[in-house]
Design an enzyme around this catalytic site. Structure first.
Site, PDB file in Angstrom:
ATOM      1  CG  ASN A   7      -1.893   1.195   1.306  1.00 37.94           C
ATOM      2  OD1 ASN A   7      -1.455   2.224   1.129  1.00 37.94           O
ATOM      3  ND2 ASN A   7      -2.998   0.869   1.598  1.00 37.94           N
ATOM      4  CG  HIS A  10       1.144   5.537   5.327  1.00 34.17           C
ATOM      5  ND1 HIS A  10       0.680   6.261   5.652  1.00 34.17           N
ATOM      6  CD2 HIS A  10       0.662   4.128   5.097  1.00 34.17           C
ATOM      7  CE1 HIS A  10      -0.260   5.390   6.811  1.00 34.17           C
ATOM      8  NE2 HIS A  10      -0.286   4.194   6.332  1.00 34.17           N
ATOM      9  CG  HIS A  52      -7.972   4.722   0.171  1.00 32.25           C
ATOM     10  ND1 HIS A  52      -8.311   4.699   1.668  1.00 32.25           N
ATOM     11  CD2 HIS A  52      -9.177   4.942  -0.322  1.00 32.25           C
ATOM     12  CE1 HIS A  52      -9.468   4.981   1.646  1.00 32.25           C
ATOM     13  NE2 HIS A  52      -9.964   5.180   0.452  1.00 32.25           N
ATOM     14  NE  ARG A  54      -9.201   9.225   3.024  1.00 31.15           N
ATOM     15  CZ  ARG A  54      -9.925   8.546   4.049  1.00 31.15           C
ATOM     16  NH1 ARG A  54      -9.358   7.485   4.387  1.00 31.15           N
ATOM     17  NH2 ARG A  54     -10.713   9.159   4.915  1.00 31.15           N
ATOM     18  NE  ARG A  58      -7.789  11.980   4.877  1.00 26.50           N
ATOM     19  CZ  ARG A  58      -8.157  11.491   5.986  1.00 26.50           C
ATOM     20  NH1 ARG A  58      -7.500  10.585   6.443  1.00 26.50           N
ATOM     21  NH2 ARG A  58      -9.604  11.627   6.208  1.00 26.50           N
ATOM     22  CD  GLU A  79      -7.043   0.308   0.506  1.00 26.46           C
ATOM     23  OE1 GLU A  79      -7.303   1.199   1.131  1.00 26.46           O
ATOM     24  OE2 GLU A  79      -6.295  -0.477   0.883  1.00 26.46           O
ATOM     25  CB  THR A 110     -18.016  -0.957  16.480  1.00 27.68           C
ATOM     26  OG1 THR A 110     -18.045  -2.442  16.312  1.00 27.68           O
ATOM     27  CG2 THR A 110     -19.302  -0.331  16.908  1.00 27.68           C
ATOM     28  CD  GLU A 160      -7.155  -5.610   2.641  1.00 28.63           C
ATOM     29  OE1 GLU A 160      -7.050  -5.669   1.486  1.00 28.63           O
ATOM     30  OE2 GLU A 160      -6.585  -4.922   3.381  1.00 28.63           O
ATOM     31  CG  HIS A 200      -5.726  -1.210   9.198  1.00 31.89           C
ATOM     32  ND1 HIS A 200      -6.012   0.017   8.267  1.00 31.89           N
ATOM     33  CD2 HIS A 200      -5.608  -0.653  10.429  1.00 31.89           C
ATOM     34  CE1 HIS A 200      -5.856   0.797   8.944  1.00 31.89           C
ATOM     35  NE2 HIS A 200      -5.613   0.513  10.008  1.00 31.89           N
TER      36      HIS A 200
HETATM   37  N1  PXP Z   1      -5.750  -2.577   3.894  1.00 29.98           N
HETATM   38  C1  PXP Z   1      -6.557  -1.540   3.814  1.00 29.98           C
HETATM   39  C2  PXP Z   1      -7.884  -1.747   3.304  1.00 29.98           C
HETATM   40  C3  PXP Z   1      -6.201  -0.271   4.178  1.00 29.98           C
HETATM   41  O1  PXP Z   1      -6.983   0.851   4.081  1.00 29.98           O
HETATM   42  C4  PXP Z   1      -4.908  -0.183   4.670  1.00 29.98           C
HETATM   43  C5  PXP Z   1      -4.389   1.121   4.699  1.00 29.98           C
HETATM   44  O2  PXP Z   1      -5.189   1.928   5.766  1.00 29.98           O
HETATM   45  C6  PXP Z   1      -4.109  -1.214   4.768  1.00 29.98           C
HETATM   46  C7  PXP Z   1      -4.627  -2.404   4.352  1.00 29.98           C
HETATM   47  C8  PXP Z   1      -2.771  -1.006   5.045  1.00 29.98           C
HETATM   48  O3  PXP Z   1      -2.655  -0.640   6.572  1.00 29.98           O
HETATM   49  P1  PXP Z   1      -1.236  -0.388   7.096  1.00 29.98           P
HETATM   50  O4  PXP Z   1      -0.995   0.823   6.175  1.00 29.98           O
HETATM   51  O5  PXP Z   1      -1.681  -0.181   8.531  1.00 29.98           O
HETATM   52  O6  PXP Z   1      -0.222  -1.648   6.814  1.00 29.98           O
END
Ligand code: PXP
Length: 247
Positions: A7, A10, A52, A54, A58, A79, A110, A160, A200
């Site tokens: 991903n 970041h 992703h 968004r 952002r 995403e 939640t 996922e 995540h």
């Molecule tokens: N999977 C999904 C659906 C996400 O939205 C994210 C990022 O928030 C990730 C995986 C990757 O999460 P992380 O950056 O905590 O590894």
């Protein structure tokens, strides 16, 4: 072999921290480039790239996903929120897969996964549109039976499972409970005929346990790999994670 999706959000976040308002800046000046990162990640063994887009843009920008679509050699997993605007964009972009994630408060359970049960019709419209276009849909959901079973009923080929609650509980009392929830979730999803991905909060420490979940196809990891890459470079960060996923 468990596959690794990277991903890149970041990386885009760091770029936007400096260049959000510098619309005139182009090329190598606009750093760090998430597409360059994606290409290096692939060279190091990433099996797919996730971004992703968004609604508030952002971090990842529209231009990024088109550049990724043209440049990467593996699979693009987009995403996105379950909205008409994003469905239209996905049908134009034609990524290998989309992962439907919650963005507005009403769509979130939640624990933070997509509330498929509470948004059944909306999710169905997205899944149907993607199935008709040959784009695989993954639903980012909590490891709970009703969500998993409905994902399968709506015809999504993949889920996922949200590992965030487990990752947050890793050093606390609820770790075993959250892990068991994930384990049961993986088994139920597999029984329903779903391909099981997870993501995540997965990092270089909890991967030792996460990798033992049954039926795992792919893990989507962002934060821990991008963080490590600041010190070691993206190639080492990926090679090390892959080695820990599949020792
Ligand atoms: N999977 C999904 C659906 C996400 O939205 C994210 C990022 O928030 C990730 C995986 C990757 O999460 P992380 O950056 O905590 O590894």
């Amino acid at each position: 072999m468990i596959l690794l999706g990277i991903n890149i959000d970041h990386c885009a976040t760091v770029r936007e921290a400096r260049y959000r308002d510098a619309v005139e800046a182009v090329g190598g000046a606009v750093e760090p480039d998430p597409i360059a990162l994606a290409l290096l990640a692939e060279r190091a063994g990433a099996d797919g790239i996730t971004a992703h887009l968004r609604e508030d843009r952002r971090h990842v920008q529209d231009r990024d996903i088109w550049r990724l679509r043209e440049s990467i050699a593996t699979r693009l997993n987009l995403e996105m929120a379950c909205t008409p605007e994003m469905v239209k964009l996905a049908l134009e972009l034609k990524p290998a897969s989309v992962c439907l994630v919650p963005e507005s408060r009403e769509e979130i359970t939640t624990e933070g996964g997509l509330d498929v049960v509470g948004n059944r019709e909306k999710v169905k419209v997205c899944v149907d549109a993607m199935n008709a276009a040959g784009i695989k849909t993954s639903l980012f959901i909590d490891p709970d039976e009703p969500q998993i079973e409905l994902a399968a009923e709506l015809g999504a080929p993949w889920v996922e499972l949200h590992t965030g609650a487990y990752a947050n509980a890793y050093f606390g009392d609820k770790r075993a409970q959250e892990f068991q929830r994930l384990r049961l979730g993986c088994a139920r999803a597999h029984d329903c005929g779903l391909t099981v991905n997870a993501g995540h909060g997965i990092n270089y420490v909890n991967i030792a346990e996460v990798r033992t979940l049954p039926h795992l196809h792919e893990l989507n990891i962002g934060h821990s790999i991008i963080s490590r890459a600041l010190f070691t470079g993206i190639e080492e960060a990926i090679v090390t994670m892959k080695a820990r996923m599949n020792p």
